[in-house]
Enzyme design. Sequence first.
Site, PDB file in Angstrom:
ATOM      1  N   TYR A   1       0.824  -1.215   0.000  1.00 30.53           N
ATOM      2  CA  TYR A   1       0.000   0.000   0.000  1.00 30.53           C
ATOM      3  C   TYR A   1       0.857   1.264   0.000  1.00 30.53           C
ATOM      4  O   TYR A   1       0.758   2.107  -0.889  1.00 30.53           O
ATOM      5  CB  TYR A   1      -0.954  -0.027   1.205  1.00 30.53           C
ATOM      6  CG  TYR A   1      -1.593   1.304   1.533  1.00 30.53           C
ATOM      7  CD1 TYR A   1      -2.367   1.980   0.585  1.00 30.53           C
ATOM      8  CD2 TYR A   1      -1.426   1.889   2.789  1.00 30.53           C
ATOM      9  CE1 TYR A   1      -2.950   3.213   0.889  1.00 30.53           C
ATOM     10  CE2 TYR A   1      -2.011   3.110   3.099  1.00 30.53           C
ATOM     11  CZ  TYR A   1      -2.772   3.764   2.143  1.00 30.53           C
ATOM     12  OH  TYR A   1      -3.339   4.980   2.444  1.00 30.53           O
TER      13      TYR A   1
ATOM     14  N   LYS B   1       1.536   3.954  -3.089  1.00 31.84           N
ATOM     15  CA  LYS B   1       1.118   5.350  -2.884  1.00 31.84           C
ATOM     16  C   LYS B   1       2.306   6.297  -3.126  1.00 31.84           C
ATOM     17  O   LYS B   1       2.142   7.388  -3.669  1.00 31.84           O
ATOM     18  CB  LYS B   1       0.549   5.561  -1.477  1.00 31.84           C
ATOM     19  CG  LYS B   1      -0.836   4.976  -1.247  1.00 31.84           C
ATOM     20  CD  LYS B   1      -1.906   5.566  -2.158  1.00 31.84           C
ATOM     21  CE  LYS B   1      -2.405   6.910  -1.694  1.00 31.84           C
ATOM     22  NZ  LYS B   1      -3.490   7.426  -2.571  1.00 31.84           N
TER      23      LYS B   1
END
Length: 494
Positions: free
Chosen positions: A240, A244
Amino acid sequence: MMDSMDAARIIGYFKGKSILITGSTGFLGKILVEKILRVQPDVNKIYLLVRGIDVPSANQRVQQEVIGTELFGLLREKHGEGFQQFINEKVVALAGDIISENLGLEAPRLEELAKEIDVIVNIAATTNFYERYDVSLDVNVMGVKHLCQFAKQCAKLKMLMHVSTAYVSGDREGLLLEKPISPGESLREGAFLDVDAELRLVKEVKKELNASDDVNKTERKAMKELGIQRARHFGWSNTYVFTKAMGEMLLGQLRGDMPVVIMRPSIITSVRADPLPGWMQGTRTIDTLIIGYAKQNLSCFLGDLNMVMDVIPGDMVVNAMMAAMVAHSEEKGAQAVYHATSSLRNPATYAVLYEAGRRHFYENPRVGKNGKVIPTKEMHFFTTIARFHLYMILTYKLPLEMLHLVNLLLCGLFSRLYNDLNRKYKFVMHLVDVYGPFAFFKGCYDDMNLERLRLTMAMKTPEDHMFDFDPKTVDWEDYFYRIHIPGVLKYVCK
């Protein structure tokens, strides 16, 4: 130097504007949509890009997952019988997806939007720490690219707000600055992060996997493992935060002279003030501990109670987003980065949350399915992963293996007990795997940029206080005890 800011200026900015929002079915997205509609009923249109096979299905999702939630109760009350008509006039559902070229929209629709949109807010993301690498890249990286391509076609565009996460910093220690991520930058010395190379790698791996028999199951496992492997290779702890960071990197490369704001919140917690204190959706890092404690699935966990957890209420993040959009609107070539965080200005330790939890559960004991009160037990915290693992093996794993053996010999007499204990063991080990890096996070997020923006804010009227995003105004003990923990139990732990 930024001009002075107050509620009237923020509210006035959104009058007559057409806004495209991605990720509106998520926690932060809903808060933003509700706030704009409540404070500025004269907004022109809010376009919500949601996944759906067609416009009716997109409409249905918006009605059920956004407008139909408890969060919109105050707005519903304000408009009374005219609520649905107001929503129909202001909110437009678009059946599309940021992972697709042209956002999955038909060319005529795209052209109409490009003429009309003033502001784009990108909140869409896959936040699963261990998501498949291909899925994470599609949403968190390629989604940014597709949105940027569309933004460049918008003749009237005044602002692109991109929501990222403070944890793009990785597990670094010390003061972490609000600065953009440079092309190729990684957290591992000597490693150059090439986004295109990562996209090619995924294609190649999938191509090889397609030759195998049980392709779906194999591919899913391989993609999850590849994500973690690549993240850790470049110095990030999970897929994640890694993707990002790549999304931010790509945005920096593609934005041209577009006015761009990157908002990086830390752990986002329940609504503190308006419209509905305690409202929450989905499970955040710290809430898993609250739920585990409430259900008494957790008797021990990993962490140092004296360490700071960086948390920020969801409505404060949205307030900061709205103020930043106004502050940087039409600033050609600007790329502002903001940390919506609390660890520097008003740090909250894990001990504050734990004590608030203990107090809440002693005063409001939980009742089990059998109608009996669930006794509130003390929780033990381990300050190193090694100690925790040793404790778990001696206390749970070895007795579990012995119980498993006895159960086999007695033809499944203890199956229920074994399954229950095994489930609890796996639950705790999964939590540690996912949240372990956060439990010992030693970084502190600098928020000087956001502090400068805060200093321009007038706090003279009740309306001005509706846009408060100063963590110094939060009494964490009171917030956790009176608002957040009851909110998690009411809205998440149903």
